[in-house]
Design a protein around this motif. Structure first.
Motif, PDB file in Angstrom:
ATOM      1  N   VAL A  91       2.253  -7.509  -7.502  1.00 31.97           N
ATOM      2  CA  VAL A  91       3.245  -8.244  -6.718  1.00 31.97           C
ATOM      3  C   VAL A  91       4.399  -7.321  -6.342  1.00 31.97           C
ATOM      4  O   VAL A  91       4.908  -7.352  -5.216  1.00 31.97           O
ATOM      5  CB  VAL A  91       3.752  -9.471  -7.498  1.00 31.97           C
ATOM      6  CG1 VAL A  91       4.901 -10.148  -6.746  1.00 31.97           C
ATOM      7  CG2 VAL A  91       2.619 -10.463  -7.733  1.00 31.97           C
ATOM      8  N   TRP A  92       4.818  -6.475  -7.292  1.00 28.38           N
ATOM      9  CA  TRP A  92       5.907  -5.547  -7.033  1.00 28.38           C
ATOM     10  C   TRP A  92       5.544  -4.577  -5.909  1.00 28.38           C
ATOM     11  O   TRP A  92       6.406  -4.160  -5.127  1.00 28.38           O
ATOM     12  CB  TRP A  92       6.258  -4.796  -8.307  1.00 28.38           C
ATOM     13  CG  TRP A  92       7.460  -3.923  -8.187  1.00 28.38           C
ATOM     14  CD1 TRP A  92       7.517  -2.565  -8.040  1.00 28.38           C
ATOM     15  CD2 TRP A  92       8.829  -4.356  -8.199  1.00 28.38           C
ATOM     16  NE1 TRP A  92       8.801  -2.125  -7.961  1.00 28.38           N
ATOM     17  CE2 TRP A  92       9.640  -3.211  -8.057  1.00 28.38           C
ATOM     18  CE3 TRP A  92       9.440  -5.599  -8.324  1.00 28.38           C
ATOM     19  CZ2 TRP A  92      11.022  -3.271  -8.033  1.00 28.38           C
ATOM     20  CZ3 TRP A  92      10.823  -5.667  -8.304  1.00 28.38           C
ATOM     21  CH2 TRP A  92      11.595  -4.517  -8.147  1.00 28.38           C
ATOM     22  N   THR A  93       4.247  -4.218  -5.814  1.00 25.73           N
ATOM     23  CA  THR A  93       3.793  -3.309  -4.761  1.00 25.73           C
ATOM     24  C   THR A  93       4.037  -3.904  -3.381  1.00 25.73           C
ATOM     25  O   THR A  93       4.331  -3.183  -2.418  1.00 25.73           O
ATOM     26  CB  THR A  93       2.294  -2.995  -4.944  1.00 25.73           C
ATOM     27  OG1 THR A  93       2.079  -2.438  -6.232  1.00 25.73           O
ATOM     28  CG2 THR A  93       1.809  -2.001  -3.896  1.00 25.73           C
ATOM     29  N   LEU A  94       3.929  -5.228  -3.271  1.00 24.98           N
ATOM     30  CA  LEU A  94       4.192  -5.885  -1.990  1.00 24.98           C
ATOM     31  C   LEU A  94       5.639  -5.697  -1.527  1.00 24.98           C
ATOM     32  O   LEU A  94       5.937  -5.766  -0.344  1.00 24.98           O
ATOM     33  CB  LEU A  94       3.898  -7.384  -2.089  1.00 24.98           C
ATOM     34  CG  LEU A  94       2.465  -7.835  -1.827  1.00 24.98           C
ATOM     35  CD1 LEU A  94       2.328  -9.313  -2.160  1.00 24.98           C
ATOM     36  CD2 LEU A  94       2.048  -7.569  -0.385  1.00 24.98           C
ATOM     37  N   PHE A  95       6.539  -5.463  -2.480  1.00 27.88           N
ATOM     38  CA  PHE A  95       7.955  -5.288  -2.174  1.00 27.88           C
ATOM     39  C   PHE A  95       8.360  -3.809  -2.180  1.00 27.88           C
ATOM     40  O   PHE A  95       9.539  -3.486  -2.181  1.00 27.88           O
ATOM     41  CB  PHE A  95       8.807  -6.059  -3.185  1.00 27.88           C
ATOM     42  CG  PHE A  95       8.666  -7.558  -3.079  1.00 27.88           C
ATOM     43  CD1 PHE A  95       9.545  -8.296  -2.312  1.00 27.88           C
ATOM     44  CD2 PHE A  95       7.639  -8.213  -3.737  1.00 27.88           C
ATOM     45  CE1 PHE A  95       9.419  -9.676  -2.207  1.00 27.88           C
ATOM     46  CE2 PHE A  95       7.495  -9.597  -3.640  1.00 27.88           C
ATOM     47  CZ  PHE A  95       8.389 -10.323  -2.870  1.00 27.88           C
ATOM     48  N   SER A  96       7.359  -2.934  -2.188  1.00 33.34           N
ATOM     49  CA  SER A  96       7.620  -1.499  -2.211  1.00 33.34           C
ATOM     50  C   SER A  96       8.271  -1.040  -0.913  1.00 33.34           C
ATOM     51  O   SER A  96       8.089  -1.639   0.155  1.00 33.34           O
ATOM     52  CB  SER A  96       6.308  -0.739  -2.439  1.00 33.34           C
ATOM     53  OG  SER A  96       6.482   0.644  -2.259  1.00 33.34           O
ATOM     54  N   ASN A 101       1.750   1.494   0.798  1.00 35.86           N
ATOM     55  CA  ASN A 101       1.496   0.678  -0.392  1.00 35.86           C
ATOM     56  C   ASN A 101       1.544  -0.800  -0.054  1.00 35.86           C
ATOM     57  O   ASN A 101       0.722  -1.595  -0.530  1.00 35.86           O
ATOM     58  CB  ASN A 101       2.527   0.997  -1.479  1.00 35.86           C
ATOM     59  CG  ASN A 101       2.270   2.334  -2.147  1.00 35.86           C
ATOM     60  OD1 ASN A 101       1.162   2.858  -2.095  1.00 35.86           O
ATOM     61  ND2 ASN A 101       3.302   2.890  -2.751  1.00 35.86           N
ATOM     62  N   VAL A 102       2.523  -1.188   0.754  1.00 39.39           N
ATOM     63  CA  VAL A 102       2.654  -2.592   1.163  1.00 39.39           C
ATOM     64  C   VAL A 102       1.430  -3.024   1.964  1.00 39.39           C
ATOM     65  O   VAL A 102       0.890  -4.119   1.755  1.00 39.39           O
ATOM     66  CB  VAL A 102       3.943  -2.804   1.982  1.00 39.39           C
ATOM     67  CG1 VAL A 102       3.993  -4.232   2.526  1.00 39.39           C
ATOM     68  CG2 VAL A 102       5.165  -2.518   1.136  1.00 39.39           C
ATOM     69  N   ALA A 103       0.969  -2.168   2.886  1.00 34.01           N
ATOM     70  CA  ALA A 103      -0.194  -2.491   3.710  1.00 34.01           C
ATOM     71  C   ALA A 103      -1.446  -2.655   2.849  1.00 34.01           C
ATOM     72  O   ALA A 103      -2.255  -3.569   3.072  1.00 34.01           O
ATOM     73  CB  ALA A 103      -0.405  -1.401   4.755  1.00 34.01           C
ATOM     74  N   VAL A 108      -5.336  -7.169   0.556  1.00 31.16           N
ATOM     75  CA  VAL A 108      -6.106  -7.985  -0.392  1.00 31.16           C
ATOM     76  C   VAL A 108      -5.378  -9.283  -0.730  1.00 31.16           C
ATOM     77  O   VAL A 108      -5.843 -10.059  -1.562  1.00 31.16           O
ATOM     78  CB  VAL A 108      -6.393  -7.193  -1.688  1.00 31.16           C
ATOM     79  CG1 VAL A 108      -7.178  -5.930  -1.377  1.00 31.16           C
ATOM     80  CG2 VAL A 108      -5.098  -6.857  -2.429  1.00 31.16           C
ATOM     81  N   GLY A 109      -4.241  -9.513  -0.071  1.00 30.72           N
ATOM     82  CA  GLY A 109      -3.384 -10.638  -0.425  1.00 30.72           C
ATOM     83  C   GLY A 109      -4.026 -11.997  -0.281  1.00 30.72           C
ATOM     84  O   GLY A 109      -3.852 -12.871  -1.132  1.00 30.72           O
ATOM     85  N   SER A 110      -4.793 -12.214   0.797  1.00 32.77           N
ATOM     86  CA  SER A 110      -5.410 -13.521   1.023  1.00 32.77           C
ATOM     87  C   SER A 110      -6.386 -13.871  -0.093  1.00 32.77           C
ATOM     88  O   SER A 110      -6.421 -15.011  -0.576  1.00 32.77           O
ATOM     89  CB  SER A 110      -6.126 -13.539   2.377  1.00 32.77           C
ATOM     90  OG  SER A 110      -5.204 -13.370   3.434  1.00 32.77           O
ATOM     91  N   HIS A 275      -1.562   5.863  -5.858  1.00 31.35           N
ATOM     92  CA  HIS A 275      -1.272   6.370  -4.522  1.00 31.35           C
ATOM     93  C   HIS A 275      -1.862   5.449  -3.483  1.00 31.35           C
ATOM     94  O   HIS A 275      -2.892   4.803  -3.705  1.00 31.35           O
ATOM     95  CB  HIS A 275      -1.847   7.790  -4.360  1.00 31.35           C
ATOM     96  CG  HIS A 275      -1.227   8.772  -5.303  1.00 31.35           C
ATOM     97  ND1 HIS A 275       0.098   9.099  -5.264  1.00 31.35           N
ATOM     98  CD2 HIS A 275      -1.763   9.475  -6.322  1.00 31.35           C
ATOM     99  CE1 HIS A 275       0.354   9.991  -6.220  1.00 31.35           C
ATOM    100  NE2 HIS A 275      -0.755  10.210  -6.870  1.00 31.35           N
ATOM    101  N   PRO A 276      -1.292   5.384  -2.300  1.00 26.83           N
ATOM    102  CA  PRO A 276      -1.827   4.518  -1.255  1.00 26.83           C
ATOM    103  C   PRO A 276      -3.175   5.009  -0.778  1.00 26.83           C
ATOM    104  O   PRO A 276      -3.537   6.172  -0.933  1.00 26.83           O
ATOM    105  CB  PRO A 276      -0.774   4.627  -0.143  1.00 26.83           C
ATOM    106  CG  PRO A 276      -0.087   5.920  -0.380  1.00 26.83           C
ATOM    107  CD  PRO A 276      -0.082   6.104  -1.863  1.00 26.83           C
ATOM    108  N   VAL A 277      -3.929   4.118  -0.172  1.00 27.32           N
ATOM    109  CA  VAL A 277      -5.261   4.434   0.318  1.00 27.32           C
ATOM    110  C   VAL A 277      -5.189   4.792   1.785  1.00 27.32           C
ATOM    111  O   VAL A 277      -4.683   4.041   2.597  1.00 27.32           O
ATOM    112  CB  VAL A 277      -6.193   3.213   0.135  1.00 27.32           C
ATOM    113  CG1 VAL A 277      -7.582   3.544   0.635  1.00 27.32           C
ATOM    114  CG2 VAL A 277      -6.229   2.828  -1.328  1.00 27.32           C
ATOM    115  N   GLY A 278      -5.723   5.941   2.115  1.00 27.39           N
ATOM    116  CA  GLY A 278      -5.734   6.372   3.504  1.00 27.39           C
ATOM    117  C   GLY A 278      -6.989   5.912   4.209  1.00 27.39           C
ATOM    118  O   GLY A 278      -7.893   5.333   3.621  1.00 27.39           O
ATOM    119  N   GLU A 279      -7.093   6.206   5.489  1.00 23.47           N
ATOM    120  CA  GLU A 279      -8.228   5.759   6.272  1.00 23.47           C
ATOM    121  C   GLU A 279      -9.515   6.402   5.796  1.00 23.47           C
ATOM    122  O   GLU A 279     -10.556   5.773   5.768  1.00 23.47           O
ATOM    123  CB  GLU A 279      -7.997   6.085   7.746  1.00 23.47           C
ATOM    124  CG  GLU A 279      -6.902   5.249   8.374  1.00 23.47           C
ATOM    125  CD  GLU A 279      -6.759   5.539   9.842  1.00 23.47           C
ATOM    126  OE1 GLU A 279      -5.854   4.973  10.457  1.00 23.47           O
ATOM    127  OE2 GLU A 279      -7.550   6.347  10.367  1.00 23.47           O
TER     128      GLU A 279
END
Length: 290
Positions: A91-96, A101-103, A108-110, A275-279
């Motif tokens: 949840v905290w990642t959503l507010f990063s 990271n937010v994307a 996976v939010g739904s 770390h965030p996931v790239g394409e």
């Protein structure tokens, strides 16, 4: 306008600021809903107009309706406590402040929100003795989380564990747990079927370890197998079920170590920590073979 605009589970390359705030709001509210409900019904009996004998707390049901898949309440409670704590991290990642990271979290939010609503429904049905409906809800959630896993299996561990592998492992075991309560038989024939069905946990865990090298699934299922083994030992010591459960736990744990340890000694894995996931990662399997 394409149909994906109306599909909350469709994969998107980007999210608008409005949709991000919707995800933030619904994620927090749905998580609080299932967290408070699960804590409350761990210790309380539902208060409603109905038959008293059909109303129990979660673990009172587990104790009152003994089956070949009765679980140990302490191990399962600790498992869920760990999940809830790690979900706070998600949840905290959503507010990063990091947009990537937010994307990734919003992607996976739904599925996470739907999982929370289904978990809430399961608890409300389970403690009131509606085991058939609880099983139907669990089956729906199993498909929800399976879809999430196979479509988003390259996200970072800080998202993957609390949102995907942890809940999916529990949901798979819950199909056995609630299903056995639903059938309501502890006869010899039911025990024999359970002695065979339990090995599905090993097959399921081995699939993720071999196909995706996902040691998080292996570890989660080994912990839940331990919960099953302890629960069965204290339920019926002179039986095969607890022996099988501990054997499955040991095999899964060893396989998990064989997958996880190479990463400790420098073998690169495609799980990138937090770390965030790239394409490029989005197109790669969960863990590299190299």
């Amino acid at each position: 306008m394409p149909a994906t605009e109306y599909n909350p589970f469709a994969r998107r390359e980007s999210h608008s600021n409005q949709s991000i705030w919707v995800y933030k709001t619904l994620t927090v509210l749905s998580w609080l809903l299932v967290f408070i409900t699960s804590i409350y019904y761990t210790f309380h009996t539902p208060d409603w107009h109905g038959h008293r004998h059909e109303r129990h707390s979660v673990w009172d049901v587990n104790r009152a309706r003994v089956t070949p898949f009765s679980l140990n309440s302490l191990i399962c409670s600790l498992y869920w406590l760990f999940l809830y704590i790690t979900q706070v991290g998600y949840v905290w990642t959503l507010f990063s402040s990091n947009a990537d990271n937010v994307a990734a979290a919003a992607g996976v939010g739904s599925h996470f929100i739907f999982n929370n609503l289904l978990q809430f429904a399961f608890i409300m049905l389970f403690v009131r003795g509606h085991f058939v409906w609880a099983e139907i809800v669990t089956i729906i959630n199993f498909f929800n989380l399976s879809s999430l896993y196979f479509r988003h299996n390259t996200v970072s561990r800080i998202i993957h564990i609390p949102v995907t592998s942890g809940p999916l492992a529990w949901t798979f075991v819950a199909l056995y747990w609630n299903g056995a309560i639903m059938v309501g038989s502890d006869a010899l024939a039911a025990r024999i079927i359970a002695n065979i069905a339990i090995w599905g946990i090993l097959v399921y865990g081995a699939f993720f370890l071999i196909a995706f090298k996902d040691y998080t699934m292996g570890f989660a299922l080994s912990v839940l197998s331990a919960a099953l083994g302890v629960g069965q030992f204290f339920t019926k010591a002179f039986a095969l079920q607890w022996i099988f459960a501990f054997t499955i736990m040991a095999i899964l744990f060893i396989l998990t170590l064989l997958v996880a340890i190479p990463g400790v000694f420098g073998k690169e894995l495609s799980f990138r920590g937090s770390h965030p996931v790239g394409e490029d990662q989005e197109r790669a399997p969960l863990l590299n073979d190299s």
